[in-house]
Design a protein around this motif. Sequence first.
Motif, PDB file in Angstrom:
ATOM      1  N   PRO A   1     -37.323  -6.973 -18.962  1.00  0.00           N
ATOM      2  CA  PRO A   1     -36.432  -8.098 -18.650  1.00  0.00           C
ATOM      3  C   PRO A   1     -37.166  -9.175 -17.857  1.00  0.00           C
ATOM      4  N   SER A   2     -36.921 -10.432 -18.226  1.00  0.00           N
ATOM      5  CA  SER A   2     -37.580 -11.539 -17.537  1.00  0.00           C
ATOM      6  C   SER A   2     -36.594 -12.461 -16.831  1.00  0.00           C
ATOM      7  N   THR A   3     -35.304 -12.226 -17.056  1.00  0.00           N
ATOM      8  CA  THR A   3     -34.283 -13.052 -16.416  1.00  0.00           C
ATOM      9  C   THR A   3     -33.515 -12.231 -15.385  1.00  0.00           C
ATOM     10  N   LYS A   4     -32.677 -12.921 -14.612  1.00  0.00           N
ATOM     11  CA  LYS A   4     -31.931 -12.276 -13.536  1.00  0.00           C
ATOM     12  C   LYS A   4     -30.434 -12.277 -13.847  1.00  0.00           C
ATOM     13  N   PRO A   5     -29.727 -11.241 -13.377  1.00  0.00           N
ATOM     14  CA  PRO A   5     -28.264 -11.303 -13.450  1.00  0.00           C
ATOM     15  C   PRO A   5     -27.729 -12.287 -12.402  1.00  0.00           C
ATOM     16  N   VAL A   6     -26.572 -12.825 -12.694  1.00  0.00           N
ATOM     17  CA  VAL A   6     -25.829 -13.634 -11.730  1.00  0.00           C
ATOM     18  C   VAL A   6     -24.518 -12.908 -11.460  1.00  0.00           C
ATOM     19  N   ALA A   7     -24.243 -12.610 -10.198  1.00  0.00           N
ATOM     20  CA  ALA A   7     -23.112 -11.748  -9.860  1.00  0.00           C
ATOM     21  C   ALA A   7     -22.009 -12.507  -9.137  1.00  0.00           C
ATOM     22  N   GLN A   8     -20.791 -12.009  -9.330  1.00  0.00           N
ATOM     23  CA  GLN A   8     -19.625 -12.422  -8.563  1.00  0.00           C
ATOM     24  C   GLN A   8     -18.893 -11.164  -8.131  1.00  0.00           C
ATOM     25  N   VAL A   9     -18.255 -11.191  -6.964  1.00  0.00           N
ATOM     26  CA  VAL A   9     -17.568 -10.014  -6.440  1.00  0.00           C
ATOM     27  C   VAL A   9     -16.113 -10.362  -6.150  1.00  0.00           C
ATOM     28  N   ASP A  10     -15.213  -9.611  -6.749  1.00  0.00           N
ATOM     29  CA  ASP A  10     -13.779  -9.767  -6.497  1.00  0.00           C
ATOM     30  C   ASP A  10     -13.400  -8.808  -5.375  1.00  0.00           C
ATOM     31  N   THR A  11     -12.901  -9.355  -4.277  1.00  0.00           N
ATOM     32  CA  THR A  11     -12.562  -8.544  -3.098  1.00  0.00           C
ATOM     33  C   THR A  11     -11.053  -8.469  -2.879  1.00  0.00           C
ATOM     34  N   SER A  12     -10.259  -8.801  -3.899  1.00  0.00           N
ATOM     35  CA  SER A  12      -8.814  -8.948  -3.705  1.00  0.00           C
ATOM     36  C   SER A  12      -8.095  -7.628  -3.441  1.00  0.00           C
TER      37      SER A  12
ATOM     38  N   PHE B   1     -27.105  -2.218  -2.921  1.00  0.00           N
ATOM     39  CA  PHE B   1     -26.331  -2.859  -1.866  1.00  0.00           C
ATOM     40  C   PHE B   1     -26.754  -2.375  -0.480  1.00  0.00           C
ATOM     41  N   LYS B   2     -26.344  -3.162   0.508  1.00  0.00           N
ATOM     42  CA  LYS B   2     -26.507  -2.765   1.907  1.00  0.00           C
ATOM     43  C   LYS B   2     -25.270  -3.229   2.659  1.00  0.00           C
ATOM     44  N   ILE B   3     -24.699  -2.340   3.453  1.00  0.00           N
ATOM     45  CA  ILE B   3     -23.516  -2.664   4.254  1.00  0.00           C
ATOM     46  C   ILE B   3     -23.953  -3.041   5.664  1.00  0.00           C
ATOM     47  N   GLY B   4     -23.358  -4.110   6.175  1.00  0.00           N
ATOM     48  CA  GLY B   4     -23.602  -4.500   7.569  1.00  0.00           C
ATOM     49  C   GLY B   4     -24.460  -5.729   7.699  1.00  0.00           C
ATOM     50  N   GLU B   5     -25.777  -5.543   7.662  1.00  0.00           N
ATOM     51  CA  GLU B   5     -26.723  -6.641   7.845  1.00  0.00           C
ATOM     52  C   GLU B   5     -27.472  -6.907   6.535  1.00  0.00           C
TER      53      GLU B   5
ATOM     54  N   TYR C   1     -24.035  -6.686   1.062  1.00  0.00           N
ATOM     55  CA  TYR C   1     -25.019  -7.568   0.443  1.00  0.00           C
ATOM     56  C   TYR C   1     -25.519  -6.905  -0.842  1.00  0.00           C
ATOM     57  N   TYR C   2     -25.336  -7.608  -1.959  1.00  0.00           N
ATOM     58  CA  TYR C   2     -25.657  -7.053  -3.278  1.00  0.00           C
ATOM     59  C   TYR C   2     -26.937  -7.671  -3.841  1.00  0.00           C
ATOM     60  N   TRP C   3     -27.788  -6.798  -4.383  1.00  0.00           N
ATOM     61  CA  TRP C   3     -28.954  -7.200  -5.166  1.00  0.00           C
ATOM     62  C   TRP C   3     -28.795  -6.553  -6.545  1.00  0.00           C
ATOM     63  N   LEU C   4     -29.000  -7.318  -7.602  1.00  0.00           N
ATOM     64  CA  LEU C   4     -28.865  -6.790  -8.957  1.00  0.00           C
ATOM     65  C   LEU C   4     -30.138  -7.080  -9.756  1.00  0.00           C
TER      66      LEU C   4
ATOM     67  N   VAL D   1     -25.849 -11.614  -3.116  1.00  0.00           N
ATOM     68  CA  VAL D   1     -24.443 -11.987  -3.063  1.00  0.00           C
ATOM     69  C   VAL D   1     -23.784 -11.190  -1.937  1.00  0.00           C
ATOM     70  N   MET D   2     -23.093 -11.884  -1.041  1.00  0.00           N
ATOM     71  CA  MET D   2     -22.412 -11.220   0.067  1.00  0.00           C
ATOM     72  C   MET D   2     -20.910 -11.212  -0.177  1.00  0.00           C
ATOM     73  N   ALA D   3     -20.286 -10.088   0.132  1.00  0.00           N
ATOM     74  CA  ALA D   3     -18.830  -9.978   0.018  1.00  0.00           C
ATOM     75  C   ALA D   3     -18.328  -9.094   1.142  1.00  0.00           C
ATOM     76  N   THR D   4     -17.122  -9.372   1.630  1.00  0.00           N
ATOM     77  CA  THR D   4     -16.526  -8.586   2.703  1.00  0.00           C
ATOM     78  C   THR D   4     -15.576  -7.544   2.138  1.00  0.00           C
ATOM     79  N   ILE D   5     -15.585  -6.360   2.716  1.00  0.00           N
ATOM     80  CA  ILE D   5     -14.690  -5.285   2.286  1.00  0.00           C
ATOM     81  C   ILE D   5     -13.316  -5.547   2.877  1.00  0.00           C
ATOM     82  N   THR D   6     -12.354  -5.755   2.033  1.00  0.00           N
ATOM     83  CA  THR D   6     -10.996  -6.067   2.484  1.00  0.00           C
ATOM     84  C   THR D   6     -10.329  -4.820   3.067  1.00  0.00           C
ATOM     85  N   GLY D   7      -9.750  -4.972   4.237  1.00  0.00           N
ATOM     86  CA  GLY D   7      -9.105  -3.842   4.881  1.00  0.00           C
ATOM     87  C   GLY D   7      -7.610  -3.785   4.624  1.00  0.00           C
TER      88      GLY D   7
END
Length: 218
Positions: free
Chosen positions: A116-127, A156-160, A193-196, A212-218
């Motif tokens: 693969p020579s291209t990158k994914p582009v991500a979106q995160v639904d946190t609803s 992914f990495k949670i926190g920082e 924080y997501y890396w794909l 891509v950063m997304a917050t975990i909805t509580g």
Amino acid sequence: MPKNGPFPSKEADLNNYFQAAVAYLILNKARLLVSPANQALLTAQLAAWNDVYPASQNSNTKTKTIVENKDSAKETLIGTLRSVYGDIPNSVLTAEDRNTLNIGDRNAPKTAAPVPSTKPVAQVDTSNRLEHTISFIDESGSAAKPDGVRGCQIWFKIGEPATDPNELSYMATDTASPYTYHFAGDNAGKAVYYWLRWENTRGEVGPWSNVVMATITG
């Protein structure tokens, strides 16, 4: 060829495939050597699928029994289609046949999947609470995976934020967008924080996506 062969993995796409494939086989029955017995089977099995599939998608009519009947109808129709495809001589299949039925050329030379020579582009639904749904497309804008790609690795990495891939945790390699992940309750409110990156059929990977950063909805 994918594990499911010519059959889409998502049921909405599979439903569309069933409608198109059966109609095409019946229309071209003489040239594709579809026997009268198989024509009758395909017609009856598609009718059974059409009877139960919509009910399985409606929350007002969906029951365990209906879902089981839907799954049974799906496997039965797939089995008959596999049998019909196996009886069609490779030599009679045209490009239109292969495109409509998603049948590969068994005699075509096999080539190695490109790295693969291209990158994914991500979106995160946190609803949804404690749930992330990660959608991805190619950076080219195409919803289809690049040539030779098996799936999209999600790390992914949670926190920082991660500054090095070694800090990441592996989530999944998803073969069809989107992918849904459920977090433990004590992670509510934290940032993820997501890396794909794309992975080809030989396990080789492409470049990392933008973070891509997304917050975990509580």
